[in-house]
Structures are given as C-alpha cells and as structure tokens.
Design a protein around this motif. Sequence first.
Motif, short mmCIF file in Angstrom:
data_model
loop_
_atom_site.label_atom_id
_atom_site.label_comp_id
_atom_site.label_asym_id
_atom_site.label_seq_id
_atom_site.Cartn_x
_atom_site.Cartn_y
_atom_site.Cartn_z
N VAL A 203 11.96 23.56 75.75
CA VAL A 203 11.63 24.72 75.36
C VAL A 203 11.89 24.80 73.86
CG1 VAL A 203 12.08 27.47 75.37
CG2 VAL A 203 11.62 25.92 77.34
N VAL A 204 10.96 25.27 72.92
CA VAL A 204 11.43 25.33 71.33
C VAL A 204 11.02 26.68 70.80
CG1 VAL A 204 11.22 22.84 70.92
CG2 VAL A 204 9.15 24.13 70.88
N ARG A 205 10.32 27.65 71.59
CA ARG A 205 9.68 28.85 71.16
C ARG A 205 10.10 29.85 72.32
NH1 ARG A 205 5.69 25.40 69.86
NH2 ARG A 205 5.56 25.14 67.42
N VAL A 206 11.50 30.42 72.34
CA VAL A 206 11.64 31.33 73.34
C VAL A 206 10.84 32.70 73.30
CG1 VAL A 206 13.60 32.65 74.38
CG2 VAL A 206 14.03 30.32 73.40
N ALA A 207 10.30 33.18 72.02
CA ALA A 207 9.64 34.23 72.03
C ALA A 207 8.34 34.13 72.65
CB ALA A 207 9.38 34.66 70.42
N ARG A 208 7.78 32.94 72.67
CA ARG A 208 6.64 32.79 73.67
C ARG A 208 6.65 32.74 74.89
NH1 ARG A 208 2.34 28.91 69.85
NH2 ARG A 208 2.87 29.76 68.00
N LEU A 209 7.87 32.37 75.49
CA LEU A 209 7.92 32.57 77.13
C LEU A 209 8.06 34.00 77.07
CD1 LEU A 209 11.21 30.21 77.65
CD2 LEU A 209 8.75 29.83 78.17
N PHE A 210 8.66 34.97 76.49
CA PHE A 210 8.79 36.43 76.64
C PHE A 210 7.45 36.88 76.68
CE2 PHE A 210 8.90 40.61 74.89
CZ PHE A 210 9.60 41.57 75.78
N LEU A 211 6.47 36.59 75.47
CA LEU A 211 5.14 37.05 75.38
C LEU A 211 4.29 36.73 76.59
CD1 LEU A 211 4.70 36.94 71.56
CD2 LEU A 211 5.01 38.86 72.81
N GLY A 212 4.42 35.27 76.86
CA GLY A 212 3.72 35.03 77.95
C GLY A 212 3.96 35.58 79.23
N GLY A 213 5.37 36.02 79.54
CA GLY A 213 5.63 36.90 80.54
C GLY A 213 5.03 38.28 80.64
N VAL A 214 4.89 38.69 79.44
CA VAL A 214 4.27 40.00 79.24
C VAL A 214 2.57 39.93 79.61
CG1 VAL A 214 3.25 41.81 77.61
CG2 VAL A 214 5.61 40.84 77.33
N PHE A 215 2.09 38.96 79.33
CA PHE A 215 0.38 38.85 79.72
C PHE A 215 0.47 38.55 81.10
CE2 PHE A 215 -0.25 38.60 75.22
CZ PHE A 215 -1.30 39.24 74.93
N ILE A 216 1.61 37.70 81.70
CA ILE A 216 1.28 37.65 83.01
C ILE A 216 1.72 38.78 83.83
CG2 ILE A 216 2.85 36.43 85.27
CD1 ILE A 216 3.32 34.14 83.49
N GLY A 217 2.53 39.70 83.47
CA GLY A 217 2.79 41.31 84.11
C GLY A 217 1.56 41.84 83.88
N MET A 218 0.51 41.64 82.91
CA MET A 218 -0.61 42.40 82.82
C MET A 218 -1.84 41.89 83.87
SD MET A 218 -1.32 42.51 78.92
CE MET A 218 -2.52 43.85 78.74
N LEU A 219 -1.58 40.90 84.61
CA LEU A 219 -2.83 40.39 85.49
C LEU A 219 -2.78 41.03 86.64
CD1 LEU A 219 -2.03 36.39 85.02
CD2 LEU A 219 -4.07 38.03 84.11
N PRO A 220 -1.64 41.33 87.45
CA PRO A 220 -1.76 42.28 88.69
C PRO A 220 -2.40 43.45 88.40
CG PRO A 220 0.32 41.48 88.55
CD PRO A 220 -0.34 41.31 87.19
N PHE A 221 -2.29 44.01 87.50
CA PHE A 221 -2.80 45.48 87.02
C PHE A 221 -4.41 45.47 86.29
CE2 PHE A 221 1.70 46.24 87.72
CZ PHE A 221 1.60 47.35 88.93
N SER A 222 -4.79 44.25 86.25
CA SER A 222 -6.05 44.11 85.68
C SER A 222 -6.95 44.14 86.76
CB SER A 222 -6.30 42.88 84.53
OG SER A 222 -5.90 41.87 85.23
N LYS A 223 -6.65 43.23 87.72
CA LYS A 223 -7.42 42.93 88.82
C LYS A 223 -6.58 42.36 90.10
CE LYS A 223 -11.95 42.18 90.63
NZ LYS A 223 -13.48 41.87 90.46
N LEU A 224 -6.32 42.88 91.08
CA LEU A 224 -5.47 42.53 92.28
C LEU A 224 -5.55 41.18 92.79
CD1 LEU A 224 -2.72 43.54 93.67
CD2 LEU A 224 -4.38 44.37 95.49
N TRP A 258 14.21 35.37 79.80
CA TRP A 258 13.17 36.01 78.59
C TRP A 258 11.76 35.65 79.37
CZ3 TRP A 258 14.18 38.48 74.53
CH2 TRP A 258 15.04 38.15 73.80
N LEU A 259 11.61 34.89 80.09
CA LEU A 259 10.16 34.80 80.80
C LEU A 259 9.92 36.05 81.90
CD1 LEU A 259 7.31 33.61 81.69
CD2 LEU A 259 8.68 32.12 82.89
N VAL A 260 11.01 35.97 82.74
CA VAL A 260 11.26 37.07 83.76
C VAL A 260 11.19 38.37 82.97
CG1 VAL A 260 12.58 37.90 85.63
CG2 VAL A 260 12.27 35.59 85.49
N ALA A 261 11.76 38.51 81.91
CA ALA A 261 12.06 39.86 81.33
C ALA A 261 10.65 40.28 80.82
CB ALA A 261 13.04 40.01 80.05
#
Length: 570
Positions: A203-224, A258-261
């Motif tokens: 891992v060299v970019r922790v911020a991208r782990l966090f942002l990647g987690g944000v977009f993962i969190g959008m998936l269930p509420f876009s289409k189950l 960071w990813l989970v958060a």
Amino acid sequence: MTDAIYQVFLWLDDGWERFWITAWISFAAVLITSLLPCAAGTHWRRWNHPALYCTLVLLALVAFRWPMIGAGIEFNPDESQLLAGAITTWHRHVIWSIDMGYCGPWAFLPLTLPAMLGLPIDYLSGRCVALLMTWSTIVFLWLTFRHFFADRLARMLVLPLVCLMSFTRSEDFVQYSGEQSPLFYFSVALWLLLTAFDDKGLVVRVARLFLGGVFIGMLPFSKLQVAPIGVLLAVFFLAAIFRQQSQPLAKRVRQAAWLVAGALLMLGFTISCIAASGSLFHFYKSYLVMGLVYAGIRAYENSEFLPLIWQLSKTAWGVFPFLWPTTAAIALALPFTALVKVEVRRLLPLGGLLFLSAYFIVWAPGRDSPHYLLFFIIPTAFLLGVFYGGLITNTHRSAWQRRGLIGFFLAVCVVPQIYSCYSADTQPYVGNLGSSREYAIGPVAKTLLPLMREGDTLTVWGWACTYYVQTQLPQGTRESHTERQIVFSPEQEYFRMRFLADMEREPPVFFLDAIGEGHFRFTDRNVFAHDRWTALQTVINRHYQQIDEKENTRIYMRRDRLAEQPEALK
C-alpha cells in the motif's frame, strides 16, 4: 448554442450515409489513437495525448448513439421510473423517502445533474447522463490497465469494451437504467483500490483505500443486486492489505481501517439520511423485503440460465460478438496462467471472482431482462485485459510472440464486433430525430400542461411513469407506479395503506388511472382499475373529478383546483 447543436444533428439525420460516415470516422480515430504509439515523438505522434484519446472515445460513443439518445420516446418503463424519481427529488427536495422499487437513491440521483444546468430531466438528458457514465466507466477501466501496463497497451486492452459500447443498438444499453450507476461506482472503486498498491503489492496511497471504501459503500444503495460485488471487493482488498508480510501488523490494521471506514461512512451516511427523513422502515420494506420477494419468484428454472444468457445476448444488439468471443479468449488463456507477468498474476483471482460474481448477480433476480447483461461487461473486460496484458508484457517473450498475441487478441475480441456492426442494417432510429420531438408529449400530457401550476404533483395508478416525464410533474406519492398495490403479495396490504396515507396527507392535483389497452402490464380495467379497490375509489370520489380520457387513461383533477379552473371541463 443548444439550437445550433440540434441543427447539426438534424443535418446528420437527413440520410443514413451522413450518420454512417461520421460514426465510422469517429471510431477510426479511436482505433488509430489506440494502436499507434502514444509516447512523445516527432510530427503528429506528439499529439496522441491521453486527453485526446478520452475525447475521441466520447465522440465515438456519441457518433453511434445519438439517433437513439435523441428519440423522445420511452424505451423501457424502468427508464421512466428512474426519471420520475429524479424529477420528484429536484422539485420536491426529497431524496431518501422516494420508493424506486429495486433501485436505491444512488441510482437515480445522477439524473438530477441536468436540472442543475437548467435542463429538463427527460429522456434526452437521461440518456446523456447514461452516456457520460458509460464513458467514465470505460475511462476508469483504461486508467486501471494503465497502472499496470503501458498506455498504448492499456488502450488496446479496453478496445473490446469501446467497440461494444459504441456499436450497440440495444435500447437497454442506451437508456438510463439501474445498471450504469453501480457499474460506474464499481469501476471507480476498482481503480482507486488497485492503484492504492504498488507493483509489489504494498500500500502506497492510503487515501485511495478510504475513497475506494466510499464507493464500495455506495453500491448496495444504488442497486441491491450488486451488493455481492461490493462485499467481494472489500474482502479481497482487506486480504491484500494483510498479505503485506513485510509491513508491521499495526500498520496493516490501520490501512484496513481506512478502507472499512470509507465503506462504513457512506453506508452510515445513507442510512442516517433515510432515517432522518422518517422513511427507514418504509425503505426496509420497499428495498430489502421486496427485493428478496422479487428474487424468490423466478421466471425460469436454474437449468435454463445459460441458454437464456445465450439467447439474451442475441436480443441485446452487439452483446453476442462481444461476450462470447471474449469469454472464449479468456478460456483459451487459462492454460497459460503461469506465463502471465508476475506483477499482474495476483489480479487474476480478483478478475476470476468478479467474472463469476457477474453471473451470480445476473442469475439472482431470476428475470430475463436484457439490461442485466450490462453487469457482465466490466468484469469480463477486466479479466480479459488482465490475462492478455499479463501475457503480452511477459519479458521472456520475443517481439514477434508479443505481436502475435496482440494480433490474436484483436482478431478474436475486436474484429468480430467491427464486422458485426459494419455488416448490419443501418441504425433504425436515423431519420426520425425531427419527428421524435413531435411525439415526445402525448395526448394526456397535452391535456394537463395548460392546467399545471408550479408546485403541482401527479399520481398515476398503473405502470405509466412516462406521464411524469412528459409533464415534468413530481410524484404525489412515494412510488411512481403501483405494481405493489395492484399485484397480490404478502406485503400488498402494507403498500396499499401507505399509498392511501400519502394520498390523504398531500392529495396530488392530478390523478391518472392508466389501466387499459396499450398500457404496460395492466390492461384490464375490470381487474386492475383504481375503482376495483373500494378504499381508493372512496378517496378519488371525494377529492377528484374526471375531466377527460385519452390513450385509455382516465384523467382526474382535484375538486378544489377544478373550481379555480373550470375550463378544465371544456
């Protein structure tokens, strides 16, 4: 400016030759920028910039799709349902209390973007949003490949996807559906998470782990339906974080946090907003409970799934020459897995799992909807690119072997699509751009338009969400169609009582009974009409009066407004 653009497309619409020539010139430009060197060089090569490549891909999508984008008619009832949700969100400033059936809030919110620019939320603007999301998905897949391979190779690897999305004449792929937004969120999450690691898996970019987690969190509420892919991404990259044996455990735990958060932040934000609107229980019933009910009533046997996919790929124009040749190419590459470049080989399990999960989420609802095939596209393109990119960049191969692999890749995955599109009949929507605007507003909408005032709302009994789009009126109730109130299910009584409560709390100005011949699904008034339900008939008789009937749709207006506008009865 808008009129000038429209005149250009009217000129192109005047003869299929103009469409054909401009479309293929656009694609040829993409092909040239993909296959010729893009590194800094002399003369014209210095202009082969990534920004130029992305622009040309967008132009190719527009060049082939604009006759369908400009058609002012409904392609699929789901398209109108999502547009109705966006119209209601924009005009009534409600987001989390709208019932979009099996699509969540992150599926229809992008449709409000045209309204932010002062444009109507209609079929044209909705399909433009769909086009931009499709283009962005392609760009993020190219950026993902570019992280592991040279830019020129990344462009070649994404060519099969560019061909499919450019050449398609399937209305299900051009309209805005519940698939484009989750695919976009998925492609962004995939790029962020893969580029958070270096080529050694650190891992060299922790911020991208966090942002990647944000977009993962959008998936269930876009289409189950796509929630399993979000879970798969989260588990895979958490495992990748903990596989960094050279890193202290405490550091790996912080990176995983960071990813989970990021995922929990988006999940928590969405749930909190729904709860704050007072709709958490309604959302649970509409989205989760009914989603499970929907999946439990299958339209085909499990043994029929693969033959059905074969048949659907022929129905959705352009899918067959993409899906099956690329699947065959993947199968042919499997015996050579050990020859894939070492740094890329660790992506093959992810690609394989995404490929299999795509089949699962298409199978899960048990429906033969062609637009579900969109879920195959990105996982297939990703696994294909990883396999052949890894084989081509293997340093133990000679230059001739690499050229042979590139030639095989293009011959199997690109040439069949070009041939299929080139040899097919001309685009059926060419020549109809001018007339399509004339039919964009039907007789029902023309009846309502002179009577409408700012702040008015509309409720439709039946499944005719196109009336919201044609009139630009927001929904008067949570849902834009009443399938769940009409069709018997264990939850029918709940949805009926909720519908009545919405009608009593804020009675819409207009009520339409869209049950009759020519309407989607519900055509028999003796069975499905609103007056077959006594409680609703009582509400309508008390508050409304019928003013007209057009297109087998009974048009009602609220009595207090009718007293102010007696001309409605003329």
